[in-house]
Design a protein around this motif. Structure first.
Motif, PDB file in Angstrom:
ATOM      1  N   LYS A  95      -9.024  -2.055 -10.669  1.00 30.22           N
ATOM      2  CA  LYS A  95      -8.065  -2.193  -9.584  1.00 30.22           C
ATOM      3  C   LYS A  95      -7.683  -0.790  -9.104  1.00 30.22           C
ATOM      4  CE  LYS A  95      -7.921  -6.631 -10.581  1.00 30.22           C
ATOM      5  NZ  LYS A  95      -6.785  -7.254 -11.293  1.00 30.22           N
ATOM      6  N   ARG A  96      -7.675  -0.626  -7.790  1.00 26.15           N
ATOM      7  CA  ARG A  96      -7.316   0.667  -7.196  1.00 26.15           C
ATOM      8  C   ARG A  96      -5.980   0.546  -6.471  1.00 26.15           C
ATOM      9  NH1 ARG A  96     -11.736   4.080  -7.354  1.00 26.15           N
ATOM     10  NH2 ARG A  96     -13.736   3.050  -7.784  1.00 26.15           N
ATOM     11  N   LEU A  97      -5.054   1.439  -6.794  1.00 26.95           N
ATOM     12  CA  LEU A  97      -3.731   1.398  -6.194  1.00 26.95           C
ATOM     13  C   LEU A  97      -3.502   2.658  -5.352  1.00 26.95           C
ATOM     14  CD1 LEU A  97      -1.490   0.139  -9.146  1.00 26.95           C
ATOM     15  CD2 LEU A  97      -2.555  -1.188  -7.324  1.00 26.95           C
ATOM     16  N   PRO A  98      -3.368   2.516  -4.023  1.00 23.50           N
ATOM     17  CA  PRO A  98      -3.046   3.670  -3.192  1.00 23.50           C
ATOM     18  C   PRO A  98      -1.607   4.108  -3.459  1.00 23.50           C
ATOM     19  CG  PRO A  98      -2.972   1.659  -1.901  1.00 23.50           C
ATOM     20  CD  PRO A  98      -3.497   1.279  -3.254  1.00 23.50           C
ATOM     21  N   VAL A  99      -1.381   5.419  -3.485  1.00 23.34           N
ATOM     22  CA  VAL A  99      -0.046   5.946  -3.787  1.00 23.34           C
ATOM     23  C   VAL A  99       0.283   7.086  -2.833  1.00 23.34           C
ATOM     24  CG1 VAL A  99       1.451   6.988  -5.527  1.00 23.34           C
ATOM     25  CG2 VAL A  99      -0.311   5.363  -6.232  1.00 23.34           C
ATOM     26  N   TRP A 100       1.465   7.042  -2.270  1.00 19.85           N
ATOM     27  CA  TRP A 100       1.984   8.183  -1.507  1.00 19.85           C
ATOM     28  C   TRP A 100       2.819   9.011  -2.475  1.00 19.85           C
ATOM     29  CZ3 TRP A 100       7.052   8.222   1.594  1.00 19.85           C
ATOM     30  CH2 TRP A 100       7.206   9.476   2.229  1.00 19.85           C
ATOM     31  N   SER A 169       7.475   1.834  -6.837  1.00 24.23           N
ATOM     32  CA  SER A 169       7.587   3.182  -7.399  1.00 24.23           C
ATOM     33  C   SER A 169       6.587   3.368  -8.540  1.00 24.23           C
ATOM     34  CB  SER A 169       9.004   3.427  -7.920  1.00 24.23           C
ATOM     35  OG  SER A 169       9.924   3.451  -6.852  1.00 24.23           O
ATOM     36  N   VAL A 170       5.829   4.457  -8.493  1.00 26.86           N
ATOM     37  CA  VAL A 170       4.833   4.785  -9.516  1.00 26.86           C
ATOM     38  C   VAL A 170       5.448   5.826 -10.437  1.00 26.86           C
ATOM     39  CG1 VAL A 170       2.561   5.790  -9.929  1.00 26.86           C
ATOM     40  CG2 VAL A 170       2.909   4.209  -8.014  1.00 26.86           C
ATOM     41  N   ALA A 171       5.345   5.587 -11.733  1.00 27.65           N
ATOM     42  CA  ALA A 171       6.099   6.408 -12.671  1.00 27.65           C
ATOM     43  C   ALA A 171       5.333   6.656 -13.955  1.00 27.65           C
ATOM     44  CB  ALA A 171       7.427   5.711 -12.977  1.00 27.65           C
ATOM     45  N   VAL A 172       5.851   7.607 -14.742  1.00 25.89           N
ATOM     46  CA  VAL A 172       5.290   7.916 -16.053  1.00 25.89           C
ATOM     47  C   VAL A 172       6.414   8.027 -17.072  1.00 25.89           C
ATOM     48  CG1 VAL A 172       3.283   9.114 -15.095  1.00 25.89           C
ATOM     49  CG2 VAL A 172       5.342  10.420 -15.655  1.00 25.89           C
ATOM     50  N   LEU A 190       9.618   9.236 -11.702  1.00 26.61           N
ATOM     51  CA  LEU A 190       8.972   8.754 -10.490  1.00 26.61           C
ATOM     52  C   LEU A 190       8.111   9.832  -9.836  1.00 26.61           C
ATOM     53  CD1 LEU A 190      11.904   6.713  -8.885  1.00 26.61           C
ATOM     54  CD2 LEU A 190      10.280   6.054 -10.686  1.00 26.61           C
ATOM     55  N   LEU A 191       6.863   9.455  -9.497  1.00 27.20           N
ATOM     56  CA  LEU A 191       5.916  10.385  -8.876  1.00 27.20           C
ATOM     57  C   LEU A 191       5.614  10.025  -7.428  1.00 27.20           C
ATOM     58  CD1 LEU A 191       3.205  10.713 -11.687  1.00 27.20           C
ATOM     59  CD2 LEU A 191       5.349  11.963 -11.416  1.00 27.20           C
ATOM     60  N   GLY A 192       5.767   8.772  -7.072  1.00 27.62           N
ATOM     61  CA  GLY A 192       5.398   8.346  -5.729  1.00 27.62           C
ATOM     62  C   GLY A 192       5.630   6.863  -5.566  1.00 27.62           C
ATOM     63  N   ARG A 193       4.938   6.265  -4.572  1.00 23.12           N
ATOM     64  CA  ARG A 193       5.157   4.842  -4.287  1.00 23.12           C
ATOM     65  C   ARG A 193       3.862   4.220  -3.769  1.00 23.12           C
ATOM     66  NH1 ARG A 193      10.403   3.990  -0.765  1.00 23.12           N
ATOM     67  NH2 ARG A 193      11.285   5.105  -2.560  1.00 23.12           N
TER      68      ARG A 193
END
Length: 240
Positions: A95-100, A169-172, A190-193
């Protein structure tokens, strides 16, 4: 490959928790996937749900169709013959997730960049160059715990969790990465979305990601993010 040390723990009148391992390891997935397939075959229509985690599998069954003792006997028989699924990680769905990636929606980008001589672009490259496996679903519907994160991006959870983290929200945190499927409290960095809907009640299976999936994050610009349906509203300051 590590071998399981299976134990059964009661999870009430309609469930058994199968504890296969004591430590988190990507190799555990092959055993857990094999156990899930065997449970589906053995319990049949009596099976209500399977909830996998890093080291365990919660098996929920219908007590009107199958009593707890018989369920336990079937699980013990499965475990006695259990072998890891032979298919390797390369055969798992990708699965590929685009992130801004941007500080307005990824306020911890700058802090993580301290480990890259202040280079935010290097943080983004490190996050997008790795391929992750989904180890577990939990915390919220569609929330996938993915790993393992490159050691260069390892970061502790926030000392004080945010009261509201926007959907997508993309996070680590630690050696894991994730994307929030809905607005909720959260203490990850949070790194992006992403504009992708991670949980949809009208989608078969509801969750976009499943345990065992491979995931890659792909950087996109603001315009592409918006075209894909993303919400570019900046993070609100706590207390605002």
């Amino acid at each position: 490959m590590s071998r399981p040390n299976p134990r059964l723990e009661s999870a009430g009148l309609d469930g058994w928790l199968v504890r296969l391992f004591d430590e988190i390891d990507e190799a555990n997935l092959a055993w857990l996937e094999a156990l899930m397939a065997a449970c589906e075959a053995s319990l049949g229509e009596a099976l209500v749900d399977l909830v996998p985690s890093y080291t365990t599998l919660l098996v929920c069954f219908d007590p009107l169709r199958l009593d707890g003792g018989e369920a336990r006997r079937r699980l013990l028989a499965i475990l006695a013959e259990l072998r890891p699924r032979e298919s390797g990680a390369e055969s798992a769905p990708l699965k590929r997730l685009p992130v801004w990636y941007d500080e307005s929606v990824g306020p911890e980008l700058k802090r993580l960049a301290a480990g890259f001589a202040g280079d935010i672009a290097a943080v983004i490259r490190a996050h997008t160059q790795a391929e992750y496996r989904v180890f577990a679903l939990g915390f919220a519907p569609g929330f996938a715990f993915m790993g393992r994160l490159p050691t260069s991006l390892e970061a502790s959870r926030l000392a004080t969790p945010r009261r509201r983290v926007p959907a997508g929200s993309v996070a680590v945190a630690g050696r894991q990465t994730a994307a929030y499927p809905a607005a909720s409290p959260g203490g990850w960095n949070l790194l992006g979305r992403t504009p992708v809907a991670l949980f949809d009640r009208h989608r078969q299976g509801y969750s976009l990601l499943a345990v065992g999936d491979r995931v890659r994050f792909e950087a996109v610009d603001r315009e592409t993010f918006i075209e894909l349906g993303g919400d570019p509203t900046p993070m609100a300051e706590e207390g605002a």
